[in-house]
Design an enzyme around this catalytic site. Structure first.
Site, mmCIF file in Angstrom:
data_model
loop_
_atom_site.group_PDB
_atom_site.id
_atom_site.type_symbol
_atom_site.label_atom_id
_atom_site.label_comp_id
_atom_site.label_asym_id
_atom_site.label_seq_id
_atom_site.Cartn_x
_atom_site.Cartn_y
_atom_site.Cartn_z
ATOM 1 N N GLY A 1 -8.484 -105.465 -2.976
ATOM 2 C CA GLY A 1 -7.185 -104.885 -3.318
ATOM 3 C C GLY A 1 -7.040 -103.457 -2.803
ATOM 4 O O GLY A 1 -7.847 -102.970 -2.017
ATOM 5 N N LEU A 2 -5.988 -102.802 -3.309
ATOM 6 C CA LEU A 2 -5.665 -101.446 -2.825
ATOM 7 C C LEU A 2 -6.463 -100.417 -3.622
ATOM 8 O O LEU A 2 -5.913 -99.673 -4.418
ATOM 9 C CB LEU A 2 -4.160 -101.210 -2.955
ATOM 10 C CG LEU A 2 -3.598 -99.981 -2.240
ATOM 11 C CD1 LEU A 2 -3.550 -100.195 -0.743
ATOM 12 C CD2 LEU A 2 -2.208 -99.665 -2.763
ATOM 13 N N HIS A 3 -7.782 -100.406 -3.386
ATOM 14 C CA HIS A 3 -8.594 -99.368 -4.041
ATOM 15 C C HIS A 3 -8.469 -98.079 -3.229
ATOM 16 O O HIS A 3 -7.625 -97.983 -2.339
ATOM 17 C CB HIS A 3 -10.040 -99.853 -4.223
ATOM 18 C CG HIS A 3 -10.755 -100.208 -2.966
ATOM 19 N ND1 HIS A 3 -11.690 -99.404 -2.392
ATOM 20 C CD2 HIS A 3 -10.645 -101.287 -2.170
ATOM 21 C CE1 HIS A 3 -12.147 -99.977 -1.294
ATOM 22 N NE2 HIS A 3 -11.530 -101.122 -1.130
ATOM 23 N N MET A 4 -9.304 -97.103 -3.547
ATOM 24 C CA MET A 4 -8.999 -95.778 -3.013
ATOM 25 C C MET A 4 -9.073 -95.683 -1.489
ATOM 26 O O MET A 4 -8.235 -95.051 -0.864
ATOM 27 C CB MET A 4 -9.913 -94.726 -3.641
ATOM 28 C CG MET A 4 -9.357 -93.323 -3.431
ATOM 29 S SD MET A 4 -10.365 -92.086 -4.205
ATOM 30 C CE MET A 4 -9.906 -92.247 -5.911
ATOM 31 N N GLU B 1 -10.939 -104.956 5.719
ATOM 32 C CA GLU B 1 -11.777 -105.557 4.673
ATOM 33 C C GLU B 1 -11.573 -107.065 4.636
ATOM 34 O O GLU B 1 -10.518 -107.566 5.034
ATOM 35 C CB GLU B 1 -11.415 -104.949 3.307
ATOM 36 C CG GLU B 1 -11.781 -103.483 3.206
ATOM 37 C CD GLU B 1 -11.698 -102.969 1.782
ATOM 38 O OE1 GLU B 1 -11.309 -103.728 0.869
ATOM 39 O OE2 GLU B 1 -12.033 -101.789 1.581
#
Lengths: 100, 157
Positions: free
Chosen positions: A22-25, A97
């Site tokens: 997902g949209l992690h840092m 990713e």
């Protein structure tokens, strides 16, 4: 006295988060870096929260898990190019990713 | 996800002894060990992983806050420790300013969604100036706990 028409270039699209994490840092930073290259404002919404697409703090508030659809709205001279680049980053490159 | 679902209130440090980034990370992890949340055997490895992550890209997001984090098998649930430094710590932040509040987050490896939900909560509050100010004003672990619980009760505040 003709009426002056100010053309506001607004473009919208929806993208889906496809990488497993997902949209992690780190992806959020890539998003902000890409968004910041363009001369336009970008608002990113997950349906509940609106975030400034050029602010890492705000982008980290979206909790965009894999499968989340984000609505992007760009306003400004380079709106179209910005959304193209962001779509490529999110859906084609998937932030470099892997998928689930 | 609420603060009280992942912050270890026995691992809040109102005044960090460490004056540098790696020292602060190590100190917060030691507090989690002392609180019985992670084993002393894994502490070193977790610290190494957090520092490695931090070296790849600073989690100092500006405005005096940093959120060092890592996904690690040492935890089954998202776990956080909170530390304050009145002197400020160099975190190589985006705005090149010192960091006064550090929220250290350790997430399990197999649950990315929970990690994102914890991050969402952390940043929703951290981006408010009032919250950052109150955080810096906390002088005791009890005050930190009260503040975070108050934030949980008033999500829009």
């Amino acid at each position: 006295m003709g009426e002056r028409v100010l053309e506001k270039l607004v473009r919208e699209t929806t993208v889906e988060i496809k990488n497993a994490e997902g949209l992690h840092m780190r992806p959020a930073m890539q998003f902000v870096d890409t968004a910041s290259r363009f001369d336009c404002d970008i608002i990113v919404s997950n349906g509940q929260t609106n975030a400034d697409g050029k602010s890492i703090m705000q982008m980290s508030m979206l909790a965009a898990t894999c499968g989340t659809r984000l609505h992007l709205q760009a306003q400004g001279p380079e709106a179209e190019q910005a959304l193209e680049a962001l779509r490529d980053l999110v859906e084609v490159k998937t932030f470099g990713e892997p998928p689930p | 996800m609420r603060f009280d679902e992942f912050v270890c209130f026995e691992a809040t440090i109102p005044e960090l002894q460490a004056a540098d980034r790696d020292g602060a990370i190590t100190e917060l992890i030691a507090a989690l060990v002392k609180a019985g949340k992670i084993s002393s055997e894994s502490a070193k490895e977790v610290a190494k992983a957090v520092i490695k992550r931090e070296n790849e890209a600073s989690t100092g997001m500006g405005k005096g806050v940093a959120v060092p984090h890592v996904k690690h098998a040492a935890v089954k649930h998202v776990l956080a420790a909170v530390g304050q430094s009145s002197g400020g710590i160099d975190f190589a932040s985006l705005d090149e300013q010192p960091v006064y509040s550090v929220i250290l987050l350790i997430s399990p490896v197999n649950n990315p969604d929970k990690h994102l939900q914890a991050m969402e909560n952390v940043f929703r509050h951290l981006q408010k100036e009032k919250f950052r100010k109150f955080l810096r004003q906390c002088r005791t672990p009890a005050e930190l706990e009260d503040l975070l619980k108050e934030a949980d009760e008033n999500p829009s505040w």
